[in-house]
Design a protein around this motif. Structure first.
Motif, short mmCIF file in Angstrom:
data_model
loop_
_atom_site.label_atom_id
_atom_site.label_comp_id
_atom_site.label_asym_id
_atom_site.label_seq_id
_atom_site.Cartn_x
_atom_site.Cartn_y
_atom_site.Cartn_z
N THR A 64 0.32 -7.88 4.52
CA THR A 64 0.61 -7.16 5.76
C THR A 64 -0.45 -6.08 5.89
N PRO A 65 -1.25 -6.10 6.95
CA PRO A 65 -2.36 -5.15 7.07
C PRO A 65 -1.89 -3.70 7.03
N SER A 66 -2.72 -2.86 6.43
CA SER A 66 -2.44 -1.42 6.41
C SER A 66 -2.96 -0.77 7.68
N PRO A 67 -2.19 0.13 8.28
CA PRO A 67 -2.69 0.87 9.45
C PRO A 67 -3.54 2.08 9.07
N SER A 68 -3.76 2.29 7.77
CA SER A 68 -4.43 3.51 7.33
C SER A 68 -5.95 3.42 7.31
N ASN A 69 -6.49 2.25 7.62
CA ASN A 69 -7.95 2.13 7.69
C ASN A 69 -8.30 1.00 8.66
N PRO A 70 -9.50 1.01 9.22
CA PRO A 70 -9.85 0.03 10.26
C PRO A 70 -9.97 -1.40 9.76
N LEU A 71 -10.03 -1.61 8.45
CA LEU A 71 -10.12 -2.96 7.91
C LEU A 71 -8.76 -3.55 7.55
N GLY A 110 -8.87 4.29 -8.59
CA GLY A 110 -7.70 4.22 -7.72
C GLY A 110 -7.83 3.24 -6.58
N SER A 111 -8.60 2.16 -6.78
CA SER A 111 -8.75 1.12 -5.75
C SER A 111 -9.15 1.71 -4.41
N ARG A 112 -10.31 2.39 -4.40
CA ARG A 112 -10.77 3.08 -3.21
C ARG A 112 -11.73 2.26 -2.35
N ALA A 113 -11.81 0.95 -2.60
CA ALA A 113 -12.73 0.13 -1.82
C ALA A 113 -12.45 0.22 -0.33
N SER A 114 -11.18 0.34 0.04
CA SER A 114 -10.85 0.41 1.46
C SER A 114 -11.44 1.66 2.11
N MET A 120 -7.13 -3.01 4.89
CA MET A 120 -7.11 -3.29 3.46
C MET A 120 -6.14 -2.36 2.74
N LYS A 121 -5.71 -2.77 1.53
CA LYS A 121 -4.82 -1.94 0.74
C LYS A 121 -5.36 -1.61 -0.65
N GLY A 122 -6.09 -2.52 -1.27
CA GLY A 122 -6.56 -2.29 -2.64
C GLY A 122 -5.91 -3.26 -3.60
N CYS A 123 -6.66 -3.63 -4.65
CA CYS A 123 -6.15 -4.68 -5.54
C CYS A 123 -6.49 -4.47 -7.01
N GLY A 124 -7.39 -3.54 -7.33
CA GLY A 124 -7.97 -3.50 -8.66
C GLY A 124 -7.00 -3.21 -9.78
N GLU A 125 -5.92 -2.51 -9.50
CA GLU A 125 -5.00 -2.09 -10.56
C GLU A 125 -3.67 -2.84 -10.56
N ALA A 126 -3.46 -3.64 -9.53
CA ALA A 126 -2.15 -4.27 -9.34
C ALA A 126 -1.69 -5.06 -10.56
N GLY A 127 -2.58 -5.90 -11.10
CA GLY A 127 -2.17 -6.75 -12.21
C GLY A 127 -1.68 -5.98 -13.41
N ALA A 128 -2.30 -4.82 -13.68
CA ALA A 128 -1.91 -4.01 -14.82
C ALA A 128 -0.63 -3.23 -14.56
N GLY A 173 -2.80 -6.40 1.88
CA GLY A 173 -3.28 -6.24 3.24
C GLY A 173 -4.33 -7.30 3.53
N ASN A 174 -5.31 -6.96 4.32
CA ASN A 174 -6.42 -7.88 4.57
C ASN A 174 -7.34 -7.90 3.35
N VAL A 175 -7.77 -9.08 2.95
CA VAL A 175 -8.55 -9.26 1.74
C VAL A 175 -10.00 -9.56 2.12
N ALA A 176 -10.93 -8.78 1.57
CA ALA A 176 -12.34 -8.95 1.92
C ALA A 176 -12.92 -10.22 1.35
#
Length: 788
Positions: free
Chosen positions: A732-739, A550-554, A741-749, A669-672
């Protein structure tokens, strides 16, 4: 040495640190492990989709060379091995809890899908185990096989679980039915569509594998498993195998060759093999072959949906009504109840301000492999529903597909949808504009004319997706039926020489965590990324965690950042003593501690040595050493979004669909690490193209046999079948974490299947084509067009 000069920044493209050993063939996978006294397992599997087991003879096979033990389902039940649980409790709309069919590690008296394990053979070699498995004699009393939800819900349908009426696990709803009906009552236009979301086989490069070892002396169990969440598995296994303490069970998940969700579940094979290792008091290994993987790895998707959209005279959305029958297979898998409910219906608002939504979901048992999370898990199904009905509405109302989307976009954030979720941030119109520019949307007419001059049909399709990522907030998930917290932990250890270890409960199966987690540390501490080691996947080393899906890297990276910040705060206290200034006067930037009150500067590595030397500060006020631990439980999900534009060219003589162009504009969001994110999008879009055009797990409706059980019959995307993707990030940065980030792993699919099918329908000038849009299907439609 200037340490800061070689550090890397968050947001910088950095080559993956782990790829060197993979390219040299030095990865460590479960099947590579040969333990002292190694034994091997092979399964006796049901060739029938639905049958009663009337006889099971293991006597002849038991005497074959090398055979140590043969286990049956009844033997495991008698030994106290519990049934496999479904991890999410769903309540039907009448208030009745979901009905869960009992799933044992080995079938006891009945089989419910082809490939279900019936017996387990343990032998000294893999060949001996497989030979003996073939010699086990099983008598079956064949029963009618039901593979489609319409057949399984017929009045005269055979019950797949005798105690579950109508083969329905639950009949669930979400949203306001009355408000939705009111929206339809006042609508100027109503658009309806019936569609199928085809069943998929995950097909990770590395098959499932396990090597379990029981130590009778210490009563400790070590399990090497290719899994996305080894720490989560430890909880179930400790309870299932009666271990007095979790520290008696070590779960190790080394390198994992792909997962896409399929390795996040609790499978019967792994449970049976682990239990067998206790009985034989030795290491037992099983690695699935590709045929077993096709039959038994949890499949994805398989929805039949009726959807209706109500619009006013100007094409603005008033209400959405969805009725889905989700094929869950022979049993409810680990997240089999979650995926078609709170991972699906909650996303039906898409990027649109739809005042009222109502969804009904029925989970139907069939004689097929159980269905569970597969890349996107509910979000692709939702995006497909909403983006197809929006495109049909644009067609029937004569509105440009981009314009009808723009007209209905959400514009104010945070935005509370009518179906649970509150979106965090976004600028959907900006993302749409970026996608249209990237795709040269205005120039499509010229490209279409050029294709027609060559006898080809060209079509363009749009899709605007949104998904819920950063699977977190534990309190919210508990209200949705979850049974465990979904926070993440990190421990950061700084050694005396300034090198750093990051211990994370997250676990990579291709996402590049060894790079991105190290990148956070390198940026925060100002140390070379090569001096940061990321440790994951071993419960003997990692104190806690909940894995990766579920793109939990953030979530995991935010825990790492917070631990780094704790290190910095302690470092400032130590540096203050070393510089003989007040703590409040110490600053830290780019790996250097400094103060305007002192001409002395201290590099991070110098501070690390001082922390361990413990001679330059009072140890009764500041403890020696430099270790910090953090647990991060996000306050809300994150909501990546994007717009995809696909162009296809169709050869009407052969029905072949070529993806001529694919453009993706994503808000992550912000991309690492942009390079790694681009790779994630490439992989996801390729999987989406596979679903849209080729992939289909197809069962024979009479026998329940999987007819697409090998790569000879199951179409997979290849390099020659995909274009060179064009990508742009509009974050657009997410306010839900200090980085942010939003997540990207599943978007393309998620976004690609509707974009492709919308393009195919546009090229053919037809209302709808179900996935996969195979050459035969398209050729027949072309012939009908010529005749019509």
């Amino acid at each position: 040495m200037n340490i800061a000069a070689t550090s890397v920044k968050f947001g910088q493209s950095v080559k993956r640190q782990e790829d060197g050993r993979f390219l040299r063939g030095k990865g460590k996978y479960v099947d590579d492990m040969i333990l002292p006294g190694q034994l091997y397992a092979a399964f006796v599997r049901s060739p029938m989709a639905h049958a009663r087991i009337t006889g099971l003879d293991i006597e002849g096979a038991s005497g074959m060379p090398g055979v140590r033990r043969i286990l049956t389902g009844q033997e495991l039940v008698d030994a106290g091995l519990p049934a496999l649980p479904c991890g999410w409790a769903i309540t039907s709309r009448d208030g009745v809890p979901m009905k869960v069919g009992v799933r044992n590690a080995l079938a006891v008296d009945r089989v419910r899908y082809v490939g279900e394990p019936v017996a387990l053979v343990i032998a000294e070699t893999q060949a001996q185990a497989r030979d003996a498995a073939e010699a086990v004699m099983v008598d079956y009393d064949d029963m009618p096989a039901l593979v489609d939800v319409l057949d399984a819900t017929a009045d005269d349908a055979t019950l797949i679980h005798d105690e579950i009426a109508g083969n329905c696990a639950f009949d669930w709803e979400l949203g306001d039915a009355a408000a939705t009906e009111s929206g339809f009552a006042g609508a100027a236009h109503r658009v309806a569509l019936t569609l199928r979301n085809n069943r998929l086989v995950p097909n990770a490069i590395e098959p499932r594998a396990i090597n379990a070892q029981w130590d009778a002396g210490s009563e400790e169990l070590t399990v090497y498993m290719t899994h996305q969440n080894p720490i989560g598995m430890r909880m179930f296994y400790a309870a299932a195998f009666g271990l007095a303490s979790e520290h008696k069970l070590r779960m190790v998940s080394p390198d994992v060759g792909g997962g896409f969700g399929s390795k996040a579940h609790n499978y019967p094979e792994e449970v049976a093999v682990t239990f067998a290792s206790k009985l034989v008091e030795g290491p037992v290994k099983w690695t699935a072959d590709r045929s077993e993987a096709f039959l038994t790895d949890a499949h994805g998707r398989d929805h039949l949906t009726d959807v209706e959209l109500a619009l006013d005279a100007k094409g603005r959305f008033l209400a959405l009504r969805v009725d889905t029958q989700a094929n869950v297979g022979g049993y409810l898998s680990s997240s089999g109840s979650l995926v078609p409910t709170y991972m699906y219906a909650t996303m039906l608002s898409g990027q649109y301000a739809i005042p009222a939504i109502h969804a009904r979901v029925r989970a139907i048992y069939t004689n097929t492999c159980p269905v569970d999370a597969y890349r996107g898990a509910g979000r692709p199904e939702a995006a497909y529903v909403i983006e197809r009905i929006v495109d049909v509405a644009a067609r029937e109302l004569g509105i440009d597909p981009a314009e009808i989307r723009r007209r209905n976009f959400i514009r104010q954030f945070p935005y509370q949808t009518p179906v649970v979720y509150e979106y965090d941030s976004g600028d959907y119109e900006k993302t749409l504009d970026a996608a249209l520019e990237l795709a040269d949307y205005r120039g499509f007419a010229g490209r279409k004319a050029e294709s027609e001059a060559r006898g080809k049909l060209r079509g363009l399709g749009l899709a605007a997706y949104v998904e819920a990522c950063g699977i977190g907030p534990s309190g919210k998930l508990a209200k949705l039926g979850g049974g465990a917290g979904m926070w993440e932990s990190a421990e950061v250890r700084v050694h005396p020489v300034g090198t750093v270890e990051v211990l994370t409960g997250a676990h990579s199966h291709g996402q590049g965590h060894a790079t991105t987690f190290a990148q956070i540390v390198s940026d925060r501490f100002g140390v070379p990324i090569e001096n940061v080691s990321v440790i994951q996947g071993d419960t003997a080393r990692i104190q806690a965690g909940t894995g990766t899906y579920g793109s939990r890297a953030s979530v995991g990276m935010s825990a790492t950042l917070r631990a780094c910040n704790q290190i910095i705060e302690k470092g400032k206290k130590i540096a203050a003593h070393l510089m003989e200034v007040d703590y409040d006067a110490v600053e830290f930037e780019d790996g250097i501690f400094s103060s305007k009150d002192s001409n002395v500067t201290i590099a991070f590595a110098e501070m690390a040595f001082a922390a361990h030397a413990a001679s330059g500060f009072p140890t009764d006020e500041i403890e020696p050493g430099l270790v910090a631990t953090s647990f991060f439980d996000p306050p809300e999900f994150t909501y990546p979004a994007g717009v995809y534009v696909c162009e296809v060219e169709i050869d009407p003589d052969t029905g072949t669909v070529e993806v001529a162009s694919f453009c993706a504009a994503d808000d992550f969001g912000n991309v690492a690490n942009p390079m790694i994110v681009e790779g994630q999008v490439h992989g996801g879009v390729t999987q989406g193209i596979g679903q849209a055009l080729w992939e289909n797990a197809l069962y024979d409706p009479d026998t329940g046999q999987l007819m697409s059980a090998s790569f000879m019959d199951y179409g997979m995307p290849r390099a020659g079948g995909v274009p060179e993707y064009k990508l742009v990030f509009s974050g657009t940065p997410s306010p839900s974490n200090p980085l942010g980030m939003k997540g990207c792993g599943e978007a393309g699919a998620i976004g690609s299947p509707p974009a492709i099918i919308n393009a195919v329908c546009n090229a053919l000038d037809v209302r709808h084509v179900d996935m996969p849009a195979t050459p035969e299907k398209i050729w027949r439609l072309c012939q009908q067009g010529e005749q019509g």
